[in-house]
Structures are given as structure tokens and as C-alpha cells.
Write a protein that holds these residues in place. Structure first.
Motif, mmCIF file in Angstrom:
data_model
loop_
_atom_site.group_PDB
_atom_site.id
_atom_site.type_symbol
_atom_site.label_atom_id
_atom_site.label_comp_id
_atom_site.label_asym_id
_atom_site.label_seq_id
_atom_site.Cartn_x
_atom_site.Cartn_y
_atom_site.Cartn_z
ATOM 1 N N ALA A 1 0.823 -1.261 -0.122
ATOM 2 C CA ALA A 1 -0.120 0.143 -0.013
ATOM 3 C C ALA A 1 0.694 1.313 -0.105
ATOM 4 C CB ALA A 1 -0.855 0.119 1.187
ATOM 5 N N PHE A 2 1.906 1.254 0.789
ATOM 6 C CA PHE A 2 2.779 2.405 0.799
ATOM 7 C C PHE A 2 3.450 2.696 -0.297
ATOM 8 C CE2 PHE A 2 1.959 2.384 5.375
ATOM 9 C CZ PHE A 2 2.009 3.625 5.699
ATOM 10 N N VAL A 3 3.720 1.243 -0.945
ATOM 11 C CA VAL A 3 4.603 1.653 -2.513
ATOM 12 C C VAL A 3 3.540 2.140 -3.589
ATOM 13 C CG1 VAL A 3 5.462 0.320 -4.360
ATOM 14 C CG2 VAL A 3 6.070 -0.521 -2.045
ATOM 15 N N PHE A 4 2.335 1.792 -3.482
ATOM 16 C CA PHE A 4 1.205 2.557 -4.513
ATOM 17 C C PHE A 4 1.167 3.979 -4.167
ATOM 18 C CE2 PHE A 4 -1.195 -1.515 -4.965
ATOM 19 C CZ PHE A 4 -0.288 -2.162 -5.964
ATOM 20 N N PHE A 5 1.108 4.218 -2.559
ATOM 21 C CA PHE A 5 0.882 5.646 -2.429
ATOM 22 C C PHE A 5 2.093 6.478 -3.068
ATOM 23 C CE2 PHE A 5 -1.765 4.404 1.408
ATOM 24 C CZ PHE A 5 -2.913 4.659 0.694
ATOM 25 N N ILE A 6 3.306 6.055 -2.654
ATOM 26 C CA ILE A 6 4.509 6.635 -3.288
ATOM 27 C C ILE A 6 4.669 6.903 -4.669
ATOM 28 C CG2 ILE A 6 7.012 6.676 -3.299
ATOM 29 C CD1 ILE A 6 6.996 5.235 -0.512
ATOM 30 N N LEU A 7 4.160 5.612 -5.362
ATOM 31 C CA LEU A 7 4.033 5.823 -7.168
ATOM 32 C C LEU A 7 3.168 6.897 -7.594
ATOM 33 C CD1 LEU A 7 4.389 1.920 -7.960
ATOM 34 C CD2 LEU A 7 6.204 3.962 -8.225
ATOM 35 N N GLU A 8 1.840 7.013 -6.721
ATOM 36 C CA GLU A 8 0.986 7.858 -7.154
ATOM 37 C C GLU A 8 1.569 9.411 -7.158
ATOM 38 O OE1 GLU A 8 -1.989 9.266 -8.434
ATOM 39 O OE2 GLU A 8 -2.605 7.181 -7.809
ATOM 40 N N ILE A 9 2.589 9.736 -6.374
ATOM 41 C CA ILE A 9 3.068 11.020 -6.484
ATOM 42 C C ILE A 9 3.983 11.185 -7.785
ATOM 43 C CG2 ILE A 9 4.701 12.489 -5.477
ATOM 44 C CD1 ILE A 9 4.044 11.034 -2.683
ATOM 45 N N TYR A 10 4.804 10.209 -8.392
ATOM 46 C CA TYR A 10 5.609 10.144 -9.421
ATOM 47 C C TYR A 10 4.885 9.598 -10.745
ATOM 48 C CZ TYR A 10 8.877 10.710 -5.916
ATOM 49 O OH TYR A 10 9.535 11.294 -4.442
ATOM 50 N N VAL A 11 3.883 8.905 -10.619
ATOM 51 C CA VAL A 11 3.219 8.340 -11.974
ATOM 52 C C VAL A 11 1.812 8.892 -12.063
ATOM 53 C CG1 VAL A 11 2.588 6.232 -13.089
ATOM 54 C CG2 VAL A 11 4.554 6.275 -11.594
ATOM 55 N N THR A 12 1.661 9.136 -13.271
ATOM 56 C CA THR A 12 0.086 9.835 -13.563
ATOM 57 C C THR A 12 -0.871 8.451 -13.864
ATOM 58 O OG1 THR A 12 1.058 11.610 -14.714
ATOM 59 C CG2 THR A 12 -1.502 11.013 -14.823
ATOM 60 N N SER A 13 -1.698 8.303 -12.651
ATOM 61 C CA SER A 13 -2.419 7.034 -12.865
ATOM 62 C C SER A 13 -4.105 7.421 -12.575
ATOM 63 C CB SER A 13 -2.145 5.987 -11.617
ATOM 64 O OG SER A 13 -2.262 6.513 -10.355
ATOM 65 N N TYR A 14 -4.266 8.881 -12.441
ATOM 66 C CA TYR A 14 -5.676 9.248 -12.269
ATOM 67 C C TYR A 14 -6.219 8.465 -11.065
ATOM 68 C CZ TYR A 14 -4.477 10.705 -16.893
ATOM 69 O OH TYR A 14 -3.917 11.192 -18.258
ATOM 70 N N GLY A 15 -5.464 8.247 -10.053
ATOM 71 C CA GLY A 15 -6.107 7.871 -8.839
ATOM 72 C C GLY A 15 -6.280 6.380 -8.480
ATOM 73 N N LEU A 16 -5.965 5.624 -9.615
ATOM 74 C CA LEU A 16 -6.068 4.174 -9.473
ATOM 75 C C LEU A 16 -4.918 3.652 -8.470
ATOM 76 C CD1 LEU A 16 -6.321 3.038 -13.345
ATOM 77 C CD2 LEU A 16 -8.126 3.233 -11.482
ATOM 78 N N LEU A 17 -3.879 4.250 -8.471
ATOM 79 C CA LEU A 17 -2.815 3.774 -7.551
ATOM 80 C C LEU A 17 -3.231 3.819 -6.051
ATOM 81 C CD1 LEU A 17 0.568 4.515 -9.353
ATOM 82 C CD2 LEU A 17 -0.382 2.244 -8.902
ATOM 83 N N THR A 18 -3.778 5.173 -6.081
ATOM 84 C CA THR A 18 -4.231 5.597 -4.651
ATOM 85 C C THR A 18 -5.576 4.631 -4.178
ATOM 86 O OG1 THR A 18 -3.864 7.878 -4.905
ATOM 87 C CG2 THR A 18 -5.205 7.500 -3.121
ATOM 88 N N LEU A 19 -6.420 4.329 -5.042
ATOM 89 C CA LEU A 19 -7.368 3.341 -4.827
ATOM 90 C C LEU A 19 -6.624 2.112 -4.374
ATOM 91 C CD1 LEU A 19 -10.273 2.807 -4.727
ATOM 92 C CD2 LEU A 19 -10.250 2.263 -7.064
ATOM 93 N N GLY A 20 -5.622 1.640 -5.095
ATOM 94 C CA GLY A 20 -5.189 0.298 -4.843
ATOM 95 C C GLY A 20 -4.493 0.420 -3.635
ATOM 96 N N GLY A 21 -4.088 1.366 -3.018
ATOM 97 C CA GLY A 21 -3.302 1.653 -2.036
ATOM 98 C C GLY A 21 -4.144 1.720 -0.697
ATOM 99 N N VAL A 22 -5.293 2.231 -0.943
ATOM 100 C CA VAL A 22 -6.252 2.244 0.203
ATOM 101 C C VAL A 22 -6.772 0.775 0.441
ATOM 102 C CG1 VAL A 22 -8.533 3.017 0.799
ATOM 103 C CG2 VAL A 22 -7.051 4.563 -0.069
ATOM 104 N N ILE A 23 -7.361 0.191 -0.785
ATOM 105 C CA ILE A 23 -7.562 -1.377 -0.623
ATOM 106 C C ILE A 23 -6.406 -2.230 -0.077
ATOM 107 C CG2 ILE A 23 -8.512 -3.536 -1.972
ATOM 108 C CD1 ILE A 23 -9.699 -1.559 -3.854
ATOM 109 N N SER A 24 -5.325 -1.990 -0.671
ATOM 110 C CA SER A 24 -4.189 -3.024 0.021
ATOM 111 C C SER A 24 -4.133 -2.656 1.411
ATOM 112 C CB SER A 24 -2.857 -2.689 -0.719
ATOM 113 O OG SER A 24 -2.066 -3.399 -0.320
ATOM 114 N N LEU A 25 -4.026 -1.476 1.828
ATOM 115 C CA LEU A 25 -3.812 -1.012 3.323
ATOM 116 C C LEU A 25 -5.045 -1.351 4.221
ATOM 117 C CD1 LEU A 25 -2.031 0.658 5.501
ATOM 118 C CD2 LEU A 25 -3.506 2.624 4.961
ATOM 119 N N LEU A 26 -6.187 -1.499 3.903
ATOM 120 C CA LEU A 26 -7.324 -1.761 4.681
ATOM 121 C C LEU A 26 -7.324 -3.546 4.555
ATOM 122 C CD1 LEU A 26 -10.083 -1.301 6.042
ATOM 123 C CD2 LEU A 26 -11.054 -1.416 3.666
ATOM 124 N N MET A 27 -7.195 -4.249 3.503
ATOM 125 C CA MET A 27 -7.066 -5.555 3.469
ATOM 126 C C MET A 27 -5.759 -6.256 4.448
ATOM 127 S SD MET A 27 -9.832 -6.666 2.051
ATOM 128 C CE MET A 27 -9.187 -8.371 1.936
#
Length: 337
Positions: A204-230
């Protein structure tokens, strides 16, 4: 086993069985002694069966030695059965029931107890009571080993290390993050940690960090939230009662971490979209004053400096100009509207 609401589970059951006098307060329970592995590694079936058989035999031997219910003690290990105080007294798992310490001292007065090979009579009438308090070290380590505290320490540690990697030289976030992670991994040694849950939180933290440098239109953030919750839900194996992150801790923690990284992402996005205020690119759009006539070349004063300038239309000395582009040490301007 006291006060009301307390329980003698896992190791607590073995301690109770081994006691020369076992007593329980009403509203307490005992049992649920099935072994669970601690730390990240998980026992395979062969090792699990070996440990269960060994602990069941040990529980049975303790019960037989103290004249207690050996069959129930074995079931508490093999089947994780648990019973309340009255049932434990009826089944001869414990010796007596007592509301509080004074009542316990009154009931055990003149009680015969076997010590080694001889029998002694307890004399507890009017004796002074000395309470053995926990030491500071024990209290601190006990709180660190709490599943919720260990979970929070890990999140703080990962966030602190991210800060230090993103902004080298700040020092404090890195120090706090490293200490928090070390304390979290110390706690994980005594807790039944699920390796997959831990990896999901790190992912989840890897996804959050990648969201800062990669244009994913929020998909990486969504994946990070789901990964962190699970990952938070799966962090501890739930074979032992109480070994889970409380909802009152899990939900706020996930929300805070999510908002933290979303906020950082928004700030970085704004800084990238903001027009540069320094260097060559910072001159474009700036206004200045013609220092000489421009027809088509001359000098202008822009941004506190004198520049050789070119204008497609004549510009008189003293008129306002606007910078269109920069080529080497020459700028192209036009009359300011």
C-alpha cells in the motif's frame, strides 16, 4: 483469575492449572489454550500437530498433579474450549470461587496444600498482603506488544521513512520512522503475524509513493487504500482471542494515512503546475521596461537585469514590454498590453 471480566487463556490456563490453589472470581473464564505460532513464520501441519500433542500432554500432567480435571485440560488445548468460573468450579478445573482477595484469603485459611512430598496448612487469617506491582520495563514492553500499538508503530515507521527518502537531510522523520519500525518488529516477534497481511501494508505504501510520480488518475491511490485496509484486517492470525486490530484503531489509521498521501500528492501536483519563478523559464511572461529604443533590437530591464532584446514592432525607450521567449542570452519581447 480476577477481577470480573478477566480470563486465563493460552499461557494463563497453564499457570492456573499449575497453581497449588486455583481460584476464579465470578464473571471470569478459563481455556482457549490451543497453541498459535508467533512472529511472521507459520508452523506447517507436522510441526503444528507436534506442538499440540506436546502441550496437551503437558496440560494433562499439570491437571493430574494438582488433582484437577485432566480431560477438560486436554480439550482446552486441542479444541480451544473455554468455560466460565462457575462451570470451571463444577468440573473441578479450579478449586474455589471468590469475589475478591479478602474472601479468597478467608476461604484458603487452614487449607491443606501439598508442597513437594509434604503437606502444609495455609494460614492466611489476618496476614499482611503485599501487592507485587509491574516494573516500568514490563509495563512499557507490555504496551508495545499490544496488537493495536504494534500496528500504529508500523504505520508511523513507514510514513517516517517515506519522509526521509523524499526529503533527505530532514533527519527527524527518519529517526522516528526507524525507531517505530524497530519497536513494531519487536512486537511482531511476540504476536501471531500474518506474512501476507504485512506485505499488503508495505505494498500500500509503495502504491501511495508511486502515485506521486506516476500519472494514474487515482488508480494507484485506490489500490493503496484497498491494500492497506485488507492488510490491516489480515495482519494477525485470529486463532488467539484478542489478536486483531480494533476497528476503532483500524478505520482512523487507514483514513489518516490515505489523507496524508493524498494531501502530499495534491501539493506536488500544484507545485508542478505552478509557473516557474526562477531561471530562464521564469522570465517568460514577465514585464519590464525598454532601456533603449527597440527597432528591432535594443536593451530592456527585466526581472532586475539588463537584457539584449528583440521586438517585431518598434518600442520606444521607457515603454513597458512583455517577454515572449528566451534564446540564449537574447529575449524576444512585445509591447505590454
Amino acid at each position: 483469575v480476577s477481577p470480573k471480566g478477566a480470563r486465563a487463556a493460552s499461557a494463563g490456563m497453564f499457570i492456573t492449572l499449575a497453581a497449588h490453589v486455583a481460584a476464579m472470581a465470578p464473571g471470569t473464564n478459563i481455556g482457549a489454550a490451543h497453541p498459535v505460532s508467533v512472529g511472521i513464520a507459520k508452523m506447517d501441519k507436522v510441526m503444528g500437530d507436534k506442538v499440540v500433542n506436546d502441550m496437551a500432554a503437558y496440560a494433562r500432567s499439570l491437571a493430574l498433579e494438582r488433582g484437577r480435571n485432566a480431560d477438560w485440560a486436554e480439550r482446552a488445548v486441542r479444541q480451544s474450549v473455554s468455560i466460565h468460573a462457575a462451570e470451571a468450579h463444577r468440573l473441578k478445573v479450579v478449586d474455589l470461587l471468590a469475589e475478591d482477595l479478602p474472601e479468597l484469603l478467608q476461604k484458603v485459611h487452614n487449607l491443606p496444600v501439598k508442597l513437594n512430598k509434604q503437606t502444609v496448612i495455609l494460614k492466611t487469617q489476618g496476614v499482611p498482603v503485599h501487592i507485587m506491582e509491574e516494573g516500568l520495563r514490563t509495563r512499557i514492553l507490555k504496551h508495545i506488544a499490544d496488537p493495536n500499538i504494534a500496528f500504529i508503530l508500523m504505520l508511523i515507521g513507514l510514513a517516517g521513512l517515506y519522509f526521509e527518502l523524499a526529503h533527505p537531510g530532514v533527519v527527524l522523520p527518519g529517526v522516528v520512522g526507524a525507531l517505530s519500525l524497530l519497536l513494531a518488529f519487536y512486537a511482531f516477534q511476540t504476536l501471531p503475524v500474518n506474512f501476507v497481511g504485512l506485505l499488503l501494508i508495505i505494498l500500500a505504501f509503495v502504491f501511495f509513493i508511486l502515485e506521486i510520480y506516476v500519472t494514474s488518475y487515482g488508480l494507484l491511490t485506490l489500490g493503496g487504500v484497498i491494500s492497506l485496509l485488507m492488510g490491516s484486517l489480515m495482519l494477525y492470525r485470529t486463532g488467539d482471542p484478542g489478536m486483531a486490530v480494533a476497528w476503532s484503531v483500524l478505520i482512523p489509521a487507514v483514513l489518516i494515512i490515505t489523507l496524508f498521501f493524498v494531501g502530499i500528492g495534491v501539493l506536488i501536483l500544484h507545485s508542478q503546475m505552478r509557473r516557474s519563478m526562477s531561471g530562464v523559464s521564469g522570465l517568460i511572461g514577465e514585464r519590464g521596461e525598454a532601456y533603449t529604443d527597440l527597432n528591432p533590437e535594443g536593451k530592456v530591464f527585466v526581472h532586475g537585469e539588463y537584457w539584449q532584446a528583440v521586438s517585431e514592432e518598434p518600442v520606444a525607450k521607457g515603454e513597458q514590454v512583455e517577454v515572449l521567449k528566451v534564446e540564449g542570452l537574447k529575449i524576444f519581447v512585445r509591447k505590454a498590453s
